[in-house]
Scaffold this active site. Sequence first.
Site, PDB file in Angstrom:
ATOM      1  N   ASN A 192       9.220  81.549 -14.380  1.00 42.49           N
ATOM      2  CA  ASN A 192       8.093  82.260 -13.962  1.00 42.49           C
ATOM      3  C   ASN A 192       7.130  82.392 -14.889  1.00 42.49           C
ATOM      4  OD1 ASN A 192       6.513  84.143 -12.559  1.00 42.49           O
ATOM      5  ND2 ASN A 192       7.972  85.881 -12.927  1.00 42.49           N
ATOM      6  N   LYS A 227       4.099  83.802 -14.705  1.00 42.04           N
ATOM      7  CA  LYS A 227       3.377  85.033 -14.718  1.00 42.04           C
ATOM      8  C   LYS A 227       1.905  85.033 -14.882  1.00 42.04           C
ATOM      9  CE  LYS A 227       7.317  87.645 -15.933  1.00 42.04           C
ATOM     10  NZ  LYS A 227       7.919  89.070 -16.300  1.00 42.04           N
ATOM     11  N   HIS A 235       8.542  90.531  -6.633  1.00 37.72           N
ATOM     12  CA  HIS A 235       8.844  90.593  -7.923  1.00 37.72           C
ATOM     13  C   HIS A 235       8.516  91.930  -8.469  1.00 37.72           C
ATOM     14  CE1 HIS A 235       8.492  90.300 -12.271  1.00 37.72           C
ATOM     15  NE2 HIS A 235       9.063  89.259 -12.133  1.00 37.72           N
ATOM     16  N   GLU A 254       7.270  93.422 -10.992  1.00 41.80           N
ATOM     17  CA  GLU A 254       5.820  93.630 -11.414  1.00 41.80           C
ATOM     18  C   GLU A 254       4.822  93.977 -10.125  1.00 41.80           C
ATOM     19  OE1 GLU A 254       5.986  90.349 -13.963  1.00 41.80           O
ATOM     20  OE2 GLU A 254       7.063  91.268 -15.284  1.00 41.80           O
ATOM     21  N   GLU A 283      16.982  90.943 -10.350  1.00 44.53           N
ATOM     22  CA  GLU A 283      16.243  91.077 -11.416  1.00 44.53           C
ATOM     23  C   GLU A 283      16.408  92.656 -11.796  1.00 44.53           C
ATOM     24  OE1 GLU A 283      13.433  87.528 -12.701  1.00 44.53           O
ATOM     25  OE2 GLU A 283      12.524  88.907 -11.311  1.00 44.53           O
ATOM     26  N   GLY A 292      11.749  91.557 -19.314  1.00 45.72           N
ATOM     27  CA  GLY A 292      10.921  91.200 -20.652  1.00 45.72           C
ATOM     28  C   GLY A 292      11.288  92.424 -21.679  1.00 45.72           C
ATOM     29  N   SER A 322      15.302  88.803 -19.041  1.00 45.62           N
ATOM     30  CA  SER A 322      15.626  88.324 -20.705  1.00 45.62           C
ATOM     31  C   SER A 322      16.718  87.442 -20.548  1.00 45.62           C
ATOM     32  CB  SER A 322      16.106  89.649 -21.125  1.00 45.62           C
ATOM     33  OG  SER A 322      15.195  90.438 -21.285  1.00 45.62           O
TER      34      SER A 322
END
Length: 253
Positions: A11, A13, A96, A98, A168, A174, A214
């Site tokens: 991904n 991003k 996702h 985010e 996730e 991250g 991660s």
Amino acid sequence: MGKRKIYVVGNWKMHKTSRDAVDYIEKLLPHVKETENLICLAVPFTSIALASEKAEGTRIAIGAQNMHDATEGAFTGEIAGPMLKEAGASFVLLGHSERRHIFQETNEWIHRKVHRALQEGILPVLCIGETLEERLEGQTEEVLKKQLVTALEGVSESQAEHLIVAYEPVWAIGTGKAATPLIAEEVHLFCRSVLSELFGKKIGGGVSILYGGSVSPQNVAGFIKEKNIDGVLVGGASLNLATFVQLIELCKK
Ligand code: PGA
């Protein structure tokens, strides 16, 4: 582990231009010729067409990171399924964390997006995950169940065969603090039970569930060896080609 196929999904991003994407894929191709696993890249919208052209007929699938639920309309700045399809996207990340947390996407909206992706013939990768606060308050299962049940309401058994779930945990994305394989396996098992309730044991139990948060060359083997972890969704570590190649190699075993 037998012949189980493993998804290794990058991904990107909001990273890399189209030119970067083409260069990356060119260099990645020699490393994926022999792989049995499924190598996927979720690239920025602007790179989908060129990346798909470069990856056509290879082991690499190109996808998007988001999609609107309408097929067209007055939604400035948004992208519709038919546009993604035409550009060559074969899958799309939906929900996702985010998108949920920075762009306020709700379970109900993600539900509409899942349906649209299925209608367009784009494989939805439904992302779910609890925040640290929710985990500490013992709400992990309740939160994940709600995310799954709401997003998948009305999805038929035959549609569920064209669906991937990615667990996730928000606290692992991250942060460099991945879940342990044991924690992830426990959650995957729970998600599998929810999917079995929704679609029956055969189809629900057969949905691929990926772990993300991660993932790195240092920890990937631990996840892959778990029975209910069918692959990984990789953010930061997919940006560097050498690291992503390393991940692909480690997932072969
Ligand atoms: P990360 O991101 O690997 O950088 O933690 C994963 C993701 O957001 O999909």
